[in-house]
Scaffold this active site. Structure first.
Site, PDB file in Angstrom:
ATOM      1  N   SER A 148      33.281  19.364  29.297  1.00 58.17           N
ATOM      2  CA  SER A 148      34.057  19.923  28.375  1.00 58.17           C
ATOM      3  C   SER A 148      35.424  20.164  29.096  1.00 58.17           C
ATOM      4  O   SER A 148      35.437  20.599  30.300  1.00 58.17           O
ATOM      5  CB  SER A 148      33.332  21.135  27.706  1.00 58.17           C
ATOM      6  OG  SER A 148      34.528  21.782  27.115  1.00 58.17           O
ATOM      7  N   TYR A 161      29.656  29.613  28.897  1.00 68.39           N
ATOM      8  CA  TYR A 161      29.651  28.316  28.298  1.00 68.39           C
ATOM      9  C   TYR A 161      30.558  27.387  29.341  1.00 68.39           C
ATOM     10  O   TYR A 161      30.064  26.535  29.973  1.00 68.39           O
ATOM     11  CB  TYR A 161      30.277  27.943  26.995  1.00 68.39           C
ATOM     12  CG  TYR A 161      30.740  26.575  26.454  1.00 68.39           C
ATOM     13  CD1 TYR A 161      29.516  25.790  26.335  1.00 68.39           C
ATOM     14  CD2 TYR A 161      31.788  26.074  26.496  1.00 68.39           C
ATOM     15  CE1 TYR A 161      29.466  24.570  25.938  1.00 68.39           C
ATOM     16  CE2 TYR A 161      31.964  24.962  26.138  1.00 68.39           C
ATOM     17  CZ  TYR A 161      30.931  24.033  25.773  1.00 68.39           C
ATOM     18  OH  TYR A 161      31.125  22.633  25.385  1.00 68.39           O
TER      19      TYR A 161
END
Length: 253
Positions: A148, A161
């Site tokens: 990501s 995250y």
């Protein structure tokens, strides 16, 4: 002849979103595709779409956080299809919100899927990738992990995250250096904001914050990220694309 004819590709998180799109794209390039995810009914839908287009798909339901299930799925793929040339570590979980309000269960769930899941799949698949590279028509095997932009830029509300994605990037880079002499390429694709269901499980406050941050933005589609993955694994053996960031055009982070 499609560039991946004769290859076998295993994709995790293949029941929807980027995983499903990647499986369809790799099948279109001639790979026999192994679909791994927890939702067997959704996997059947993806497999039906692949076979209807003339491709080949094997369903191997598994939770990537469970090493036993992962090992069984990889073993089944190798035994039934005879080899494993490409692995796409796509299964992922997103949780957002201030650390002071976070649930420890949410943090542990992120680690279980985004870190332990990548390790479980890689550990089970890597020997098969090394073996496949020795007699592959392409002369190479590929391991791709979907990270990501949060693996490059940490932002408030995404601390854990981001930690999982930074960690996946670091693991991939270290592994890349270990296996490049064995003709196994290791790459990371880091998508920006993608229009998938990954944010549907966020609590209302976090979902509202995500919607505010992306308001007016034309988000990436799953197929855009699948294109990047397919590009990465279809390069000639002499070319290794190790990191690729794919952002929505209006995304600043």
């Amino acid at each position: 002849m499609p560039s991946l004819t004769g290859s076998v590709a295993l994709v995790t998180g293949a029941s929807s979103g980027i995983g499903a799109a990647s499986a369809v794209a790799l099948a279109a390039e001639g790979a026999r595709v192994v679909l791994v995810a927890r939702r067997e009914d959704r996997l059947r839908d993806v497999a039906s779409a692949i076979t209807a287009a003339g491709g080949s798909a094997l369903i191997a339901p598994a939770d990537v956080a469970d090493p036993g299930q992962v090992s069984a799925a990889v073993r089944r793929a190798a035994e039934e299809l005879g080899r494993l040339d490409i692995v796409v570590n796509n299964a992922g979980l997103m949780r957002m919100g201030p650390a002071l309000q976070a649930s420890l269960d949410d943090w542990n769930a992120l680690l279980a899927v985004n870190i332990q899941g990548v390790l479980n799949v890689t550990h089970a698949a890597l020997p098969h990738l090394v073996d496949a590279a020795t007699d592959s028509p392409r002369g190479v095997a590929d391991l791709v992990t979907v990270s990501s932009t949060a693996g490059w830029v940490a932002r408030p509300g995404t601390a854990v995250y981001s930690m999982t994605k930074f960690g996946a990037n670091a693991f991939s880079e270290g592994l890349r250096q270990e296996v490049l002499g064995k003709r196994v390429r290791v790459g990371v694709v880091g998508p920006g904001t993608v229009d998938t269901e990954i944010g549907d499980s966020l609590p209302p406050d976090a979902r509202a914050a995500l919607e505010r941050n992306t308001a007016g933005m034309e988000k990436l589609r799953s197929e855009d990220v699948a294109d990047a993955i397919t590009y990465m694994v279809t390069r000639p053996r002499r070319v290794a694309i190790n990191h690729m960031l794919v952002r929505a055009a209006e995304q600043t982070w």
